[in-house]
Design an enzyme around this catalytic site. Structure first.
Site, PDB file in Angstrom:
ATOM      1  N   ARG A  74      42.415  34.077 -58.793  1.00 35.19           N
ATOM      2  CA  ARG A  74      41.830  33.952 -60.140  1.00 35.19           C
ATOM      3  C   ARG A  74      42.924  33.596 -61.148  1.00 35.19           C
ATOM      4  NH1 ARG A  74      37.248  32.656 -61.044  1.00 35.19           N
ATOM      5  NH2 ARG A  74      36.360  34.362 -59.826  1.00 35.19           N
ATOM      6  N   ARG A 100      40.753  24.633 -52.220  1.00 34.09           N
ATOM      7  CA  ARG A 100      41.473  25.723 -52.883  1.00 34.09           C
ATOM      8  C   ARG A 100      41.691  26.942 -51.987  1.00 34.09           C
ATOM      9  NH1 ARG A 100      37.374  28.684 -57.192  1.00 34.09           N
ATOM     10  NH2 ARG A 100      35.546  28.827 -55.846  1.00 34.09           N
ATOM     11  N   HIS A 170      41.079  22.893 -62.063  1.00 32.39           N
ATOM     12  CA  HIS A 170      40.345  23.962 -62.772  1.00 32.39           C
ATOM     13  C   HIS A 170      41.354  24.842 -63.526  1.00 32.39           C
ATOM     14  CE1 HIS A 170      37.653  27.375 -63.306  1.00 32.39           C
ATOM     15  NE2 HIS A 170      36.694  26.839 -62.577  1.00 32.39           N
ATOM     16  N   ASP A 214      30.272  27.456 -70.827  1.00 36.22           N
ATOM     17  CA  ASP A 214      30.390  26.835 -69.498  1.00 36.22           C
ATOM     18  C   ASP A 214      29.757  25.446 -69.603  1.00 36.22           C
ATOM     19  OD1 ASP A 214      30.723  26.298 -66.855  1.00 36.22           O
ATOM     20  OD2 ASP A 214      29.715  28.080 -66.090  1.00 36.22           O
ATOM     21  N   GLU A 273      39.224  21.844 -67.911  1.00 36.19           N
ATOM     22  CA  GLU A 273      39.394  21.273 -66.575  1.00 36.19           C
ATOM     23  C   GLU A 273      39.219  19.757 -66.602  1.00 36.19           C
ATOM     24  OE1 GLU A 273      36.612  23.476 -64.090  1.00 36.19           O
ATOM     25  OE2 GLU A 273      36.718  25.126 -65.513  1.00 36.19           O
TER      26      GLU A 273
HETATM   27  O1  TA6 Z   1      34.374  25.492 -64.005  1.00 36.41           O
HETATM   28  C1  TA6 Z   1      33.515  26.443 -64.502  1.00 36.41           C
HETATM   29  C2  TA6 Z   1      32.907  27.214 -63.344  1.00 36.41           C
HETATM   30  O2  TA6 Z   1      32.237  26.323 -62.485  1.00 36.41           O
HETATM   31  C3  TA6 Z   1      31.992  28.308 -63.908  1.00 36.41           C
HETATM   32  O3  TA6 Z   1      30.626  28.012 -63.754  1.00 36.41           O
HETATM   33  C4  TA6 Z   1      32.466  29.584 -63.259  1.00 36.41           C
HETATM   34  O4  TA6 Z   1      31.666  30.040 -62.268  1.00 36.41           O
HETATM   35  C5  TA6 Z   1      33.885  29.227 -62.856  1.00 36.41           C
HETATM   36  O5  TA6 Z   1      33.925  27.861 -62.590  1.00 36.41           O
HETATM   37  C6  TA6 Z   1      34.585  30.054 -61.803  1.00 36.41           C
HETATM   38  O6  TA6 Z   1      34.169  29.747 -60.518  1.00 36.41           O
HETATM   39  P1  TA6 Z   1      34.754  30.553 -59.279  1.00 36.41           P
HETATM   40  O7  TA6 Z   1      34.065  29.950 -58.079  1.00 36.41           O
HETATM   41  O8  TA6 Z   1      36.247  30.345 -59.259  1.00 36.41           O
HETATM   42  O9  TA6 Z   1      34.403  32.014 -59.502  1.00 36.41           O
END
Ligand code: TA6
Length: 302
Positions: A74, A100, A170, A214, A273
């Site tokens: 994270r 990833r 991201h 979002d 992103e």
């Molecule tokens: O990029 C935004 C997003 O797609 C959100 O909808 C949110 O869920 C975030 O990414 C995090 O995703 P993850 O799969 O890393 O928990």
């Protein structure tokens, strides 16, 4: 099995690039040069930190980040590939693709004349990745670490027919207080609002965060600038080969629900992103390649 001594002999640069075994066998590369320090995990070729000299960290890493095999960390810069978000046909496939959460190979390192450091990674394909992506291809990530951070993600089609990808870097940015931060560069852009079931809307003025955000901004190759008066700086994001920009902050409820952002961690991060997402799909013909490249730079606040 990764051999750390072999990697250090091949790619280590004394006093500048060191490869460490890491927690749970997750090897990572430490970079320290005259301009910045950084760290990158081999799993996901995931940049975990980048701090230009005399700056607060630019990239946010959750205080509750966990380092486990097959799990995305994270924070930092997860590489979402070969699809962004949910897979459009298979709900059982991993969100944001598999790049990833699998090992990449460190394939190059160099100290450049300006004192910046170049690192090169290639995604390792195997039986596991083939179940999601049965195409012959190469995926390379190149990073140049200095006062500016330059990243390019190159997808090369080695197959006999075209394939289609969506993707994103991201990136989680560290901010002093997200409620006092604004993002310029998206004024007038159409976007899909995921918080309202992908309703199509239009941005007016800078993006500010006062609740869950979002959004997938469409058809935009523009620079974005995050203004952070608390840190007295702006972060400029310039990109090429990307026609979508995603802005995400989960706000308090999302943060509590997700459980790995740290207590009130949402206040100190914002994801901006550089992507090719939603309708912005990239088709790559056999023998061709696509390059998504991004530059991050700290500027003084105007
Ligand atoms: O990029 C935004 C997003 O797609 C959100 O909808 C949110 O869920 C975030 O990414 C995090 O995703 P993850 O799969 O890393 O928990």
């Amino acid at each position: 099995m990764i051999n750390i001594d072999t990697l250090n002999k091949k790619y280590g640069i004394p006093g500048i690039v060191t490869i460490h075994a890491g927690e749970n066998g997750l090897a990572w590369v430490e970079i320290s040069n005259d301009h910045a320090s950084a760290s990158i995990a081999l799993q996901g070729a995931h940049l975990l930190s980048w701090t230009p000299r005399r700056q607060e960290p630019v990239i946010w890493l959750s205080p509750d980040a966990t380092f486990a095999r097959g799990k995305s960390v994270r924070g930092g810069i997860p590489v979402c590939w070969p699809w962004f978000g949910a897979h459009d046909k298979r709900s059982d496939f991993p969100a944001h693709g598999f790049a990833r959460t699998v090992d990449w190979e460190l394939t190059g390192s160099a100290q450049l004349p300006e004192g910046t450091t170049l690192l090169h990674f290639r995604l390792l394909q195997n039986e596991y990745t083939a179940q999601f992506w049965p195409h012959a291809c190469e995926l390379d990530l190149e990073l140049t670490i200095g006062a500016t951070l330059d990243i390019s993600l190159v997808t090369r089609n080695m197959d006999t027919s075209a394939f289609v990808i969506t993707q994103a870097l991201h990136t989680y940015f560290q901010v002093s207080d997200v409620t006092r931060t604004s993002i310029d560069g998206l004024d007038g852009c159409a976007y899909l609002d995921k918080v309202e079931n992908f309703a199509r809307k239009q941005q007016s003025g800078p993006v500010v965060v006062a609740g869950e955000v979002d959004r997938i901004y469409l058809n935009t190759g523009a620079d974005c600038v995050i203004a952070d008066p608390g840190y007295g700086r702006c972060i400029r994001i310039s990109k090429q080969g990307s026609q979508s920009t995603v802005v995400w902050n989960p706000w308090k409820d999302g943060c509590d629900r997700m459980g790995d952002l740290g207590k009130d961690g949402y206040l100190n991060m914002i994801c901006v992103e550089s992507a090719n997402a939603a309708d912005d799909k990239v088709s790559i013909a056999p023998g061709e390649e696509h390059c998504l490249s991004v530059s991050y730079k700290v500027e003084s606040i105007s």
